[in-house]
Design an enzyme around this catalytic site. Structure first.
Site, short mmCIF file in Angstrom:
data_model
loop_
_atom_site.label_atom_id
_atom_site.label_comp_id
_atom_site.label_asym_id
_atom_site.label_seq_id
_atom_site.Cartn_x
_atom_site.Cartn_y
_atom_site.Cartn_z
N HIS A 136 4.34 4.60 -1.68
CA HIS A 136 3.74 3.34 -1.24
C HIS A 136 4.10 2.26 -2.25
O HIS A 136 4.69 2.54 -3.30
CB HIS A 136 2.22 3.48 -1.09
CG HIS A 136 1.80 4.03 0.24
ND1 HIS A 136 2.00 3.36 1.42
CD2 HIS A 136 1.20 5.20 0.57
CE1 HIS A 136 1.54 4.08 2.43
NE2 HIS A 136 1.05 5.21 1.94
N ASP A 166 5.84 -4.47 -1.17
CA ASP A 166 6.11 -4.46 0.26
C ASP A 166 6.72 -5.77 0.76
O ASP A 166 7.72 -5.78 1.48
CB ASP A 166 4.82 -4.20 1.05
CG ASP A 166 4.45 -2.73 1.08
OD1 ASP A 166 5.25 -1.89 0.63
OD2 ASP A 166 3.35 -2.41 1.57
#
Length: 408
Positions: A136, A166
């Site tokens: 992640h 991200d």
């Protein structure tokens, strides 16, 4: 609250994008392309992608249309290939090899459409020892050195939501990549694969700091540098009511005004600004100097004393009071606002940085264009709601009737 949406088509009007549904950086990248005017078709799976919020509130799915395709059904891959044949860009965010196993990988799609730009969004990238493993945002930032820049010197690094990895290191690099490849495809007629990895993008973002590190102008530890909270004139300070003010008074002339408005005096500068009376930069009411000179900013050995003096002064007034003191100045000081507070800031309201559309307050499309402005044209796409419309507009009969498949 500022702003309403316009009817601008954006500079990417006429560009067709297929997004294979996922979460995080892929949807954000597709949203950005949609904000800029692209016709984005999101291929949702039966049962949804798993963000676990009501799709009506998923702003990353605005300016898109949604179709539902069961990629594990016999007909599903053929429908995606039909879409890819008519698209300029395809975006996918699966682990390496997944789309190949489904029959919708780059080779299959480019065989149908040699001009296609096939954008791949992953954390680790398409190659390397960690490529097949899970991760992640925090995992990817950790190994690039970017995460190690955050947090206090005597505590752990903190998680900067998923903005740095991200979206900054992932989505924005994917968008830059596919648009550059689209320009190449339109010039040469040859499409290609864009491998956008969060580790690559996040590492790229640290370019300036690596240069400073090489030159000896950056120490490889937290809170020891000009831009990481080490300098007392670049950081945040708590106010009397528990709020915070952000101080970025890097340049000497801005720092002088900062001290004057704060009501402190540099023991070398005596708080005097050229052409302005001491402690009264523009006639605005500011705290009176308390008779204490503060250490000079160019002496890092005394930064702790300087920080203590600034901390004590900010603790005397509320965030709103300090905001009024510094408003309209060049002191480079601003209140630290929450997500709910930000849309009401006078500057952001005047620029319509946030807009309301479909009952949702949300960031407006960015950046801005003089001739081809973007706009929020459609609310967040509801899974499968546009299947018939897309089948008609893109002439993809394999979508009509809609793919249903088993719920998962």
């Amino acid at each position: 609250m500022a702003g309403t949406t316009g009817n601008g088509g954006g500079p990417l009007g006429g560009v067709r994008v297929v997004e294979l549904a996922g979460i995080g950086p892929g949807p954000f990248a597709a949203m950005l392309l949609g904000d800029l005017g692209a016709d984005v078709v999101r291929v949702d799976r039966p049962g949804g992608p798993g963000l676990h919020i009501d799709p009506r509130h998923d702003i990353t799915n605005r300016n898109k249309r949604s179709v539902i395709v069961d990629l594990k059904s016999a007909e599903g891959p053929a429908a995606v290939l039909d879409l890819a044949e008519r698209a300029d860009i395809l975006l996918e965010g699966y682990r390496p090899g997944v789309t190949e196993r489904l029959g919708i990988g780059p080779e299959a799609c480019l065989a149908r459409n040699p001009r296609l730009v096939y954008g791949r969004m992953t954390g680790w990238g398409q190659g390397g020892p960690l490529a097949p493993t899970a991760g992640h945002d925090l995992s990817y930032l950790a190994v690039t050195g970017a995460l190690g820049l955050t947090g206090p010197a005597d505590g752990p690094p903190y998680a900067p939501a998923n903005l740095l990895g991200d979206f900054a290191g992932g989505s924005l690099y994917l968008v830059v990549g596919v648009l550059a490849a689209l320009q190449h495809a339109r010039t040469t007629g040859v499409g290609q694969v864009v491998d956008a990895a969060i580790v690559d993008g996040a590492a790229h973002l640290t370019a300036m700091l690596h240069g400073m590190l090489s030159a000896g102008a950056w120490q490889d530890r937290r809170e020891a540098n000009l831009l990481d909270g080490g300098a007392p004139f670049y950081g945040t300070y708590r106010t009397a009511d528990g709020g915070y003010m952000a101080v970025g008074a890097l340049e000497q002339r801005f720092y002088g005004e900062f001290l004057a408005r704060l009501g402190l005096r540099d023991d070398q500068q005596e708080g005097q600004q050229e052409g302005q009376p001491d402690g009264q930069p523009d006639g605005r009411e500011v705290p009176s100097p308390d008779g204490r000179d503060v250490p000079p900013r160019d002496d890092p050995a005394r930064w702790d004393d300087l920080r203590a003096a600034i901390t004590a002064r900010f603790a005397e007034r509320t965030r709103a009071e300090w905001t009024a003191v510094f408003e309209g100045s060049d002191a480079c000081v601003a209140p630290v606002l929450s997500l709910r507070e930000a849309p009401g800031h006078p500057h952001l309201a005047a620029r319509a940085t946030f807009v309301e559309h479909g009952g949702l307050t949300q960031p407006a499309p960015a950046p801005r264009f003089s001739a081809t402005p973007g706009a929020v044209r459609r609310p967040p796409a509801q899974p499968g709601a546009d299947t018939a419309e897309v089948a008609r507009d893109w002439d993809v009969r394999s979508l009509d009737p809609p793919q249903k498949g088993p719920q998962r």
